[in-house]
Design a protein around this motif. Structure first.
Motif, PDB file in Angstrom:
ATOM      1  N   ILE A  47      61.372  -7.914  -7.338  1.00  0.00           N
ATOM      2  CA  ILE A  47      60.461  -6.589  -7.579  1.00  0.00           C
ATOM      3  C   ILE A  47      59.844  -6.276  -6.145  1.00  0.00           C
ATOM      4  O   ILE A  47      59.116  -6.946  -5.694  1.00  0.00           O
ATOM      5  CB  ILE A  47      59.551  -6.517  -8.746  1.00  0.00           C
ATOM      6  CG1 ILE A  47      60.202  -6.861 -10.092  1.00  0.00           C
ATOM      7  CG2 ILE A  47      58.710  -5.474  -8.865  1.00  0.00           C
ATOM      8  CD1 ILE A  47      59.236  -7.375 -11.000  1.00  0.00           C
ATOM      9  N   ALA A  48      60.176  -5.136  -5.468  1.00  0.00           N
ATOM     10  CA  ALA A  48      59.764  -4.726  -4.444  1.00  0.00           C
ATOM     11  C   ALA A  48      59.407  -3.393  -4.462  1.00  0.00           C
ATOM     12  O   ALA A  48      59.747  -2.384  -3.781  1.00  0.00           O
ATOM     13  CB  ALA A  48      60.561  -5.194  -3.148  1.00  0.00           C
ATOM     14  N   THR A  49      58.825  -2.929  -5.512  1.00  0.00           N
ATOM     15  CA  THR A  49      58.636  -1.612  -5.811  1.00  0.00           C
ATOM     16  C   THR A  49      57.432  -0.944  -5.066  1.00  0.00           C
ATOM     17  O   THR A  49      57.134   0.326  -4.842  1.00  0.00           O
ATOM     18  CB  THR A  49      58.333  -1.316  -7.295  1.00  0.00           C
ATOM     19  OG1 THR A  49      57.351  -2.268  -7.850  1.00  0.00           O
ATOM     20  CG2 THR A  49      59.768  -1.203  -8.098  1.00  0.00           C
ATOM     21  N   GLY A  50      56.688  -1.695  -4.297  1.00  0.00           N
ATOM     22  CA  GLY A  50      55.552  -1.167  -3.356  1.00  0.00           C
ATOM     23  C   GLY A  50      54.300  -0.252  -4.116  1.00  0.00           C
ATOM     24  O   GLY A  50      54.126  -1.018  -5.377  1.00  0.00           O
ATOM     25  N   ALA A  51      54.149   0.777  -3.741  1.00  0.00           N
ATOM     26  CA  ALA A  51      52.881   1.506  -4.287  1.00  0.00           C
ATOM     27  C   ALA A  51      53.108   3.044  -4.399  1.00  0.00           C
ATOM     28  O   ALA A  51      54.092   3.551  -3.577  1.00  0.00           O
ATOM     29  CB  ALA A  51      51.740   1.002  -3.755  1.00  0.00           C
ATOM     30  N   ARG A  52      52.372   3.609  -4.773  1.00  0.00           N
ATOM     31  CA  ARG A  52      52.354   5.263  -4.622  1.00  0.00           C
ATOM     32  C   ARG A  52      51.086   5.810  -4.233  1.00  0.00           C
ATOM     33  O   ARG A  52      50.110   4.943  -4.471  1.00  0.00           O
ATOM     34  CB  ARG A  52      52.895   5.853  -6.007  1.00  0.00           C
ATOM     35  CG  ARG A  52      51.990   5.794  -7.450  1.00  0.00           C
ATOM     36  CD  ARG A  52      52.155   6.658  -8.459  1.00  0.00           C
ATOM     37  NE  ARG A  52      50.973   6.381  -9.228  1.00  0.00           N
ATOM     38  CZ  ARG A  52      49.964   6.828  -9.284  1.00  0.00           C
ATOM     39  NH1 ARG A  52      49.606   7.629  -8.557  1.00  0.00           N
ATOM     40  NH2 ARG A  52      49.062   6.768 -10.413  1.00  0.00           N
ATOM     41  N   ALA A  53      51.214   6.822  -3.729  1.00  0.00           N
ATOM     42  CA  ALA A  53      49.650   7.351  -2.939  1.00  0.00           C
ATOM     43  C   ALA A  53      49.031   8.058  -4.233  1.00  0.00           C
ATOM     44  O   ALA A  53      49.506   8.842  -5.235  1.00  0.00           O
ATOM     45  CB  ALA A  53      50.087   8.511  -2.179  1.00  0.00           C
ATOM     46  N   LEU A  54      47.708   7.877  -4.364  1.00  0.00           N
ATOM     47  CA  LEU A  54      46.947   8.423  -5.333  1.00  0.00           C
ATOM     48  C   LEU A  54      46.777   9.862  -5.186  1.00  0.00           C
ATOM     49  O   LEU A  54      46.745  10.237  -4.010  1.00  0.00           O
ATOM     50  CB  LEU A  54      45.349   7.599  -5.370  1.00  0.00           C
ATOM     51  CG  LEU A  54      45.357   6.625  -6.120  1.00  0.00           C
ATOM     52  CD1 LEU A  54      43.959   5.703  -5.800  1.00  0.00           C
ATOM     53  CD2 LEU A  54      45.581   6.461  -7.668  1.00  0.00           C
ATOM     54  N   LYS A  55      46.834  10.647  -6.244  1.00  0.00           N
ATOM     55  CA  LYS A  55      46.636  12.152  -6.062  1.00  0.00           C
ATOM     56  C   LYS A  55      45.323  12.415  -6.399  1.00  0.00           C
ATOM     57  O   LYS A  55      44.731  11.979  -7.252  1.00  0.00           O
ATOM     58  CB  LYS A  55      47.604  12.959  -7.096  1.00  0.00           C
ATOM     59  CG  LYS A  55      48.952  12.489  -6.906  1.00  0.00           C
ATOM     60  CD  LYS A  55      49.684  13.549  -5.919  1.00  0.00           C
ATOM     61  CE  LYS A  55      50.742  13.103  -4.924  1.00  0.00           C
ATOM     62  NZ  LYS A  55      52.221  12.594  -5.284  1.00  0.00           N
ATOM     63  N   LEU A  56      44.924  13.511  -5.802  1.00  0.00           N
ATOM     64  CA  LEU A  56      43.539  14.246  -5.907  1.00  0.00           C
ATOM     65  C   LEU A  56      43.499  14.644  -7.431  1.00  0.00           C
ATOM     66  O   LEU A  56      42.302  14.442  -8.070  1.00  0.00           O
ATOM     67  CB  LEU A  56      43.237  15.270  -5.245  1.00  0.00           C
ATOM     68  CG  LEU A  56      42.957  15.017  -3.714  1.00  0.00           C
ATOM     69  CD1 LEU A  56      43.151  16.442  -2.914  1.00  0.00           C
ATOM     70  CD2 LEU A  56      41.806  14.485  -3.669  1.00  0.00           C
ATOM     71  N   GLU A  57      44.462  14.877  -8.185  1.00  0.00           N
ATOM     72  CA  GLU A  57      44.436  15.042  -9.337  1.00  0.00           C
ATOM     73  C   GLU A  57      43.810  14.138 -10.315  1.00  0.00           C
ATOM     74  O   GLU A  57      43.065  14.297 -11.466  1.00  0.00           O
ATOM     75  CB  GLU A  57      45.676  15.585 -10.229  1.00  0.00           C
ATOM     76  CG  GLU A  57      46.067  17.092  -9.761  1.00  0.00           C
ATOM     77  CD  GLU A  57      46.429  17.448  -8.458  1.00  0.00           C
ATOM     78  OE1 GLU A  57      46.523  16.631  -7.450  1.00  0.00           O
ATOM     79  OE2 GLU A  57      46.757  18.672  -7.903  1.00  0.00           O
ATOM     80  N   GLU A  58      43.995  12.943 -10.027  1.00  0.00           N
ATOM     81  CA  GLU A  58      43.511  11.678 -10.704  1.00  0.00           C
ATOM     82  C   GLU A  58      42.355  11.621 -10.549  1.00  0.00           C
ATOM     83  O   GLU A  58      41.355  10.620 -11.364  1.00  0.00           O
ATOM     84  CB  GLU A  58      44.242  10.419 -10.179  1.00  0.00           C
ATOM     85  CG  GLU A  58      45.759  10.555 -10.552  1.00  0.00           C
ATOM     86  CD  GLU A  58      46.652   9.360  -9.865  1.00  0.00           C
ATOM     87  OE1 GLU A  58      46.526   8.236 -10.277  1.00  0.00           O
ATOM     88  OE2 GLU A  58      47.294   9.765  -8.886  1.00  0.00           O
ATOM     89  N   PHE A  59      41.444  12.415  -9.826  1.00  0.00           N
ATOM     90  CA  PHE A  59      40.077  12.267  -9.487  1.00  0.00           C
ATOM     91  C   PHE A  59      39.503  13.622  -9.967  1.00  0.00           C
ATOM     92  O   PHE A  59      38.361  13.992  -9.504  1.00  0.00           O
ATOM     93  CB  PHE A  59      39.569  12.262  -8.020  1.00  0.00           C
ATOM     94  CG  PHE A  59      39.887  10.847  -7.676  1.00  0.00           C
ATOM     95  CD1 PHE A  59      39.109   9.463  -7.760  1.00  0.00           C
ATOM     96  CD2 PHE A  59      41.265  10.491  -6.991  1.00  0.00           C
ATOM     97  CE1 PHE A  59      39.459   8.314  -7.158  1.00  0.00           C
ATOM     98  CE2 PHE A  59      41.636   9.375  -6.408  1.00  0.00           C
ATOM     99  CZ  PHE A  59      40.750   8.164  -6.926  1.00  0.00           C
ATOM    100  N   GLY A  60      40.244  14.436 -10.682  1.00  0.00           N
ATOM    101  CA  GLY A  60      39.654  15.789 -11.204  1.00  0.00           C
ATOM    102  C   GLY A  60      39.878  17.150 -10.438  1.00  0.00           C
ATOM    103  O   GLY A  60      39.346  18.092 -10.728  1.00  0.00           O
ATOM    104  N   VAL A  61      40.571  16.885  -9.294  1.00  0.00           N
ATOM    105  CA  VAL A  61      40.631  17.871  -8.253  1.00  0.00           C
ATOM    106  C   VAL A  61      42.052  18.540  -8.722  1.00  0.00           C
ATOM    107  O   VAL A  61      43.057  17.717  -8.307  1.00  0.00           O
ATOM    108  CB  VAL A  61      40.649  17.639  -6.882  1.00  0.00           C
ATOM    109  CG1 VAL A  61      40.739  18.808  -5.933  1.00  0.00           C
ATOM    110  CG2 VAL A  61      39.111  16.940  -6.663  1.00  0.00           C
ATOM    111  N   ARG A  62      42.305  20.008  -8.872  1.00  0.00           N
ATOM    112  CA  ARG A  62      43.470  20.504  -8.985  1.00  0.00           C
ATOM    113  C   ARG A  62      43.978  21.165  -7.755  1.00  0.00           C
ATOM    114  O   ARG A  62      43.164  21.569  -6.770  1.00  0.00           O
ATOM    115  CB  ARG A  62      43.529  21.256 -10.008  1.00  0.00           C
ATOM    116  CG  ARG A  62      43.351  20.819 -11.533  1.00  0.00           C
ATOM    117  CD  ARG A  62      43.211  21.771 -12.655  1.00  0.00           C
ATOM    118  NE  ARG A  62      42.270  22.627 -12.655  1.00  0.00           N
ATOM    119  CZ  ARG A  62      42.207  23.489 -13.411  1.00  0.00           C
ATOM    120  NH1 ARG A  62      42.944  24.023 -14.265  1.00  0.00           N
ATOM    121  NH2 ARG A  62      40.976  24.374 -13.319  1.00  0.00           N
TER     122      ARG A  62
END
Ligand code: FDA
Ligand code: NAD
Length: 427
Positions: free
Chosen positions: A119-134
């Motif tokens: 498994i070498a699936t790495g990571a994804r960037a966190l989105k501002l939406e996850e902190f409540g910003v639309r």
């Protein structure tokens, strides 16, 4: 309907490329190994995306930075994979995995089975939406994780020369992108919640040096603040950002770098997880003996830290954990536990730093913070556990790495401070 392989690497990033070269060296037969990647290009050195890729002149472009050029090793072009009989299944997302049946199912419905999975699936960037910003899906708001993101960032940046960019986040992406934007003659304001940049790594004193350098290049800093909303124009493009304290900032473009989440989703409930990643032993083997995990997604015991489990989001760790997993798979009797020295680095403007080990304990700064020849040691229980250096030579960096690796003893911290880099060079 489906295909069967002896070895499958899931993910086609940095770790996948280094695993492939190691498989080839150790003699994998044609047709035994396949790499499945959501990306449409063969594995490449991801760090280039926030550095050479964003240069205004002679920017780096593929195929120049396919793995494994970052470690001064062979450059694996699509032709190389073909010649070595390694199947590249590109542009293909795996949507489910069954580790008991040893199968993966792709988004197009194909079943790919394996005897051994990495498994070498790495990571994804966190989105501002996850902190409540639309609204971070607006066309002039950029994240940076893969080549598609980098192409978009370049296009937005080129349309913004002389304009204003707001960079959200004071970590690696924020710092490297802010430098690239300034080099592209864009006016940059950085915003982050902490008291200084690179809060996870830098001391306030180290951060002050870099912030001053950035300011000398025209970058502005708004610290201890976060973005709460965007203001858009009639076409839906962001035209301003609004901060928690009410500040309004005009923005022709926005770059967001607020951290990542490892891509563990396919294996939750099937494999043991720790520190947000897939837990592996010193041979990169997960709780299922046919499954290995490497790179950003893997949480592994670091011998140097008393086997404390760490998940390291850095390229050197991706390269070395990948190579080690393949060694453990192909030559199990002669491969022990990985003995890894954590290594981090960054290059911005004409600056360049390296850090080895762990930034815990007592910190001792040394050198000249005005001229940019400085560093720091972290000591714990009388030995060096971490070392940072800006602007060193290859020999200097090797010396600080060695001081950490061999836990050089510190009798007197005043002596350490006055000896500075000499301490490591003499150790
Ligand atoms: P990586 O993210 O490289 O690859 C994961 C792969 O898996 C991707 O191809 C993805 O598409 C694929 N994938 C995921 N889920 C899938 C699925 N379900 N199906 C199919 N494919 C799937 N580090 C450092 O030490 N120094 C540096 O200067 C930099 N610079 C840097 C710049 C930028 C812009 C980024 C984003 C990151 C860095 N890094 C860095 C971090 C470094 O790049 C990172 O640690 C490695 O890329 C991790 O390698 P992996 O192979 O684990 O993940
Ligand atoms: P990071 O963890 O380095 O920094 C995240 C930053 O986001 C924090 O420093 C903080 O300032 C900010 N932040 C967190 N929550 C926020 C919020 N709600 N609002 C505003 N800001 C917030 O992550 P990154 O910079 O996004 O980097 C992503 C990944 O890419 C990391 O794994 C990193 O290691 C890797 N990377 C590494 C390098 C390098 O090693 N030279 C370069 C680029 C990227």
């Amino acid at each position: 309907m489906g295909r069967a392989f002896v070895y499958v690497i899931l993910g086609g990033g940095v770790a996948a490329g280094y695993a492939a070269v190691e498989f080839a060296r150790r003699g994998v037969a044609h047709g035994e190994l396949c790499i499945i990647s959501e990306e449409t290009v063969a594995p490449y050195e991801r760090p280039a995306l926030s550095k050479g890729y964003l240069l205004p002149e002679a920017p780096a472009r593929l195929p120049s930075f396919h793995t494994c050029v970052g470690a001064n090793d062979e450059r694996l072009t699509p032709k190389w994979y073909k010649e070595h009989g390694i199947e590249l299944v590109l542009g293909t997302r795996v949507k489910s995995a069954d580790v008991r049946r040893k199968t993966l199912i792709t988004a197009t419905g194909e079943t790919i089975s394996y005897k051994i999975l990495i498994i070498a699936t790495g990571a994804r960037a966190l989105k501002l939406e996850e902190f409540g910003v639309r609204g971070s899906d607006a066309e002039n708001v950029c994240y940076l994780r893969n080549l598609a993101d980098a192409n978009r960032l370049v296009a937005v940046m080129q349309a913004c020369t002389g304009g204003n960019a707001v960079v959200i986040g004071g970590g690696y992406i924020g710092m490297e992108c802010a430098a690239a934007l300034a080099t592209n003659r864009i006016k940059v304001t950085m915003i982050f919640p902490e008291a200084h940049c690179m809060a996870r790594m830098f001391t306030p004193k180290i951060a002050e040096f870099y912030e001053n350098y950035y300011k000398s290049k025209g970058v502005k800093f708004i610290k201890g603040n976060v973005l709460t909303s965007f203001e858009n124009d009639s076409e839906g493009k962001v035209k301003a950002v609004i901060l928690k304290d009410g500040t309004h900032l005009l923005a022709d473009m926005v770059v967001v770098g607020i951290g990542i989440r490892p891509n563990t989703g396919l294996f939750e409930g099937q494999l043991h997880l720790e520190k947000g990643g897939i837990k592996v032993n010193g041979r990169m083997q997960t709780s299922n003996t046919s499954v290995y995990a490497v790179g950003d997604v893997a949480a592994f015991p670091v011998k140097l830290f008393g086997n404390e489990v760490r998940r390291l989001e850095h390229v050197d760790s991706a390269r070395k954990t990948a190579r080690h997993a393949v060694a453990a798979i192909m030559t199990p009797k002669t491969t022990g536990d990985l003995d890894y020295l954590p290594f981090f680095y960054s290059r911005v403007f004409t600056l360049s730093w390296q850090f080895y080990g762990d930034n815990v304990g007592n910190v001792i700064h040394y050198g000249d913070f005005n001229s940019g020849r400085f560093g720091a040691y972290w000591t714990y229980k009388g030995v060096i556990v971490g070392a940072f250096l800006e602007g060193g030579s290859r020999e200097d960096y090797e010396a600080i790495a060695k001081a950490v690796r061999f836990k050089a003893a510190v009798k007197d911290t005043h002596e350490l401070e006055s000896a500075g880099l000499e301490f490591a060079l003499r150790a």
